[in-house]
Design a protein around this motif. Structure first.
Motif, short mmCIF file in Angstrom:
data_model
loop_
_atom_site.label_atom_id
_atom_site.label_comp_id
_atom_site.label_asym_id
_atom_site.label_seq_id
_atom_site.Cartn_x
_atom_site.Cartn_y
_atom_site.Cartn_z
N TRP A 113 -24.29 7.27 -13.06
CA TRP A 113 -23.69 6.37 -12.08
C TRP A 113 -22.19 6.63 -11.93
N THR A 114 -21.48 6.84 -13.03
CA THR A 114 -20.03 7.04 -12.97
C THR A 114 -19.65 8.46 -12.60
N TYR A 115 -20.61 9.35 -12.45
CA TYR A 115 -20.29 10.74 -12.13
C TYR A 115 -19.82 10.89 -10.69
N GLU A 116 -20.20 10.00 -9.81
CA GLU A 116 -19.83 10.09 -8.39
C GLU A 116 -18.36 9.75 -8.20
N GLU A 117 -17.65 10.62 -7.51
CA GLU A 117 -16.23 10.42 -7.27
C GLU A 117 -16.02 9.48 -6.08
N PRO A 118 -15.06 8.56 -6.17
CA PRO A 118 -14.82 7.63 -5.06
C PRO A 118 -14.17 8.35 -3.89
N SER A 119 -14.56 7.97 -2.68
CA SER A 119 -13.99 8.56 -1.47
C SER A 119 -12.82 7.69 -1.02
N VAL A 120 -11.62 8.03 -1.48
CA VAL A 120 -10.42 7.27 -1.15
C VAL A 120 -9.30 8.26 -0.88
N GLN A 121 -8.44 7.91 0.06
CA GLN A 121 -7.33 8.76 0.44
C GLN A 121 -6.02 7.99 0.27
N ARG A 122 -4.93 8.74 0.26
CA ARG A 122 -3.64 8.09 0.10
C ARG A 122 -3.27 7.22 1.29
N SER A 123 -3.81 7.56 2.44
CA SER A 123 -3.51 6.74 3.62
C SER A 123 -4.10 5.34 3.51
N ASP A 124 -5.09 5.16 2.64
CA ASP A 124 -5.68 3.83 2.45
C ASP A 124 -4.73 2.88 1.74
N MET A 125 -3.69 3.40 1.14
CA MET A 125 -2.77 2.53 0.42
C MET A 125 -1.99 1.62 1.36
N ILE A 126 -1.87 2.03 2.63
CA ILE A 126 -1.13 1.22 3.58
C ILE A 126 -1.80 -0.14 3.78
N SER A 127 -3.13 -0.19 3.55
CA SER A 127 -3.85 -1.45 3.73
C SER A 127 -3.45 -2.50 2.71
N LEU A 128 -2.75 -2.10 1.63
CA LEU A 128 -2.30 -3.06 0.64
C LEU A 128 -1.22 -3.99 1.19
N LYS A 129 -0.52 -3.53 2.21
CA LYS A 129 0.55 -4.36 2.77
C LYS A 129 0.03 -5.62 3.45
N SER A 130 -1.24 -5.62 3.82
CA SER A 130 -1.80 -6.79 4.51
C SER A 130 -1.88 -8.02 3.61
N ARG A 131 -1.82 -7.83 2.29
CA ARG A 131 -1.89 -8.97 1.36
C ARG A 131 -0.50 -9.46 0.96
N MET A 132 0.54 -8.73 1.30
CA MET A 132 1.88 -9.09 0.85
C MET A 132 2.43 -10.37 1.48
N PRO A 133 2.14 -10.69 2.77
CA PRO A 133 2.68 -11.93 3.35
C PRO A 133 2.22 -13.20 2.64
N ASN A 134 1.12 -13.14 1.91
CA ASN A 134 0.61 -14.33 1.22
C ASN A 134 1.27 -14.55 -0.14
N TYR A 135 2.17 -13.65 -0.51
CA TYR A 135 2.83 -13.77 -1.82
C TYR A 135 3.71 -15.03 -1.85
N GLY A 136 3.59 -15.79 -2.93
CA GLY A 136 4.42 -16.96 -3.15
C GLY A 136 3.89 -18.24 -2.52
N LEU A 137 2.84 -18.16 -1.70
CA LEU A 137 2.28 -19.36 -1.10
C LEU A 137 1.53 -20.18 -2.14
N GLN A 138 1.50 -21.49 -1.93
CA GLN A 138 0.92 -22.39 -2.91
C GLN A 138 -0.57 -22.13 -3.10
N ARG A 139 -1.30 -21.87 -2.04
CA ARG A 139 -2.74 -21.66 -2.15
C ARG A 139 -3.11 -20.24 -2.55
N TYR A 140 -2.12 -19.38 -2.71
CA TYR A 140 -2.36 -18.00 -3.13
C TYR A 140 -1.63 -17.70 -4.44
#
Length: 303
Positions: A113-140
């Motif tokens: 099961w762990t032998y399969e390599e994940p299909s991920v690229q460096r360009s996918d890291m940009i999607s992490l910015k979508s969670r940054m606006p919720n930083y510091g909010l009370q419900r997050y």
């Protein structure tokens, strides 16, 4: 004598393998628990992205509850194997062999099961910015804690650079978790005076490297392979020990016993009588019996 030496050697090898099972299983549990904390933070930061799927594909088999349960079960199996080897018990050794075979099959499936390599690229890291606006909010608060923990442990700030916090949020300076020397208000002080006090590397490459595989993951894979090889050796030695103890042993020849001695030793009885003596005993007993009054009177008349 050679059989006894072989059995003693097999038992010593099984003792060593069972001790090795205990140590390796404990190491797997410790490393898996360490990885689980980091994996929870990564899954929180990468929720609803391709990075989350890649992280699950890479780490889920090694921190899955089934794998953790197998390691705990291996410790119990090693204890049973130790007791079976110590007492040379057929039932315990057979159960030990069967349990090792089942655990080996589960570990083999996990390795595939762990032998399969994940299909991920460096360009996918940009999607992490979508969670940054919720930083510091009370419900997050859980998201805020995940960002602070990851930036502190991996010594990074933002996704690509610390300026991501200024672009994606309404904050005037990065969080305090971006400081190399953390204290309340350190980020504001560094932003206005010395930017070198902030981590200069972004967390995106760190998450990418974590998903592609860490040293801890390589250690877990090495331990898994080592446990599998040790299990094959233990199963082979167990079968050999069972054969030497029970299946390859000739039954001892029965020792000749004296019937008379055997009779006297277990249940003492009267000495057997010859057939001729059996007929003479009634006459002797009649002759030696005392005479009654009528018989004595007839004898006096005859005389």
């Amino acid at each position: 004598m050679a059989r006894e030496d072989s059995v003693k050697c097999l038992r010593c090898l099984l003792y060593a393998l069972n001790l090795l099972f205990w140590l390796m299983a404990l190491c797997v549990l410790g490393v898996a628990a360490w990885l689980r904390d980091y994996l929870n933070n990564v899954l929180t930061l990468t929720a609803d992205t391709r990075l989350e799927e890649a992280a699950i594909l890479t780490y889920s088999p090694v921190v899955h509850p089934v794998v953790i349960a197998v390691c705990c079960f291996l410790i119990i199996v090693a204890m049973v194997g130790y007791c079976g080897t110590l007492k040379c018990n057929l039932l315990l050794l057979s159960w030990y062999f069967g349990s090792l075979l089942v655990i080996f099959c589960v570990e083999l499936a996990s390795g595939v099961w762990t032998y399969e390599e994940p299909s991920v690229q460096r360009s996918d890291m940009i999607s992490l910015k979508s969670r940054m606006p919720n930083y510091g909010l009370q419900r997050y608060q859980w998201l805020t804690h995940a960002w602070n923990s990851f930036q502190t442990e991996f010594k990074c700030c933002g996704v690509i650079y610390f300026t991501d916090w200024l672009e994606m949020t309404e904050m005037e300076w990065p969080p305090d978790s971006c400081c190399s020397d953390q204290y309340p208000g350190c980020a504001r002080h560094a932003h206005h005076r010395d930017l070198s006090d902030l981590y200069q590397e972004g967390c995106g490459p760190k998450i990418y490297s974590f998903i592609r595989g860490t040293k801890q993951l390589q250690v877990l894979r090495f331990l898994g392979v080592s446990i599998g090889v040790a299990q094959i050796l233990a199963m082979t030695l167990t079968l050999t020990l069972l054969w030497a103890l029970y299946y390859d042993r000739k039954p001892p020849d029965p020792a000749p016993t004296d019937p008379v001695t055997h009779t006297h030793s277990h249940c003492p009885t009267e000495e057997p009588q010859k057939p001729g003596h059996m007929h003479s005993r009634p006459s002797e007993a009649w002759a030696s019996a005392p005479l009654n009054g009528h018989a004595q009177f007839e004898m006096e008349q005859l005389s």
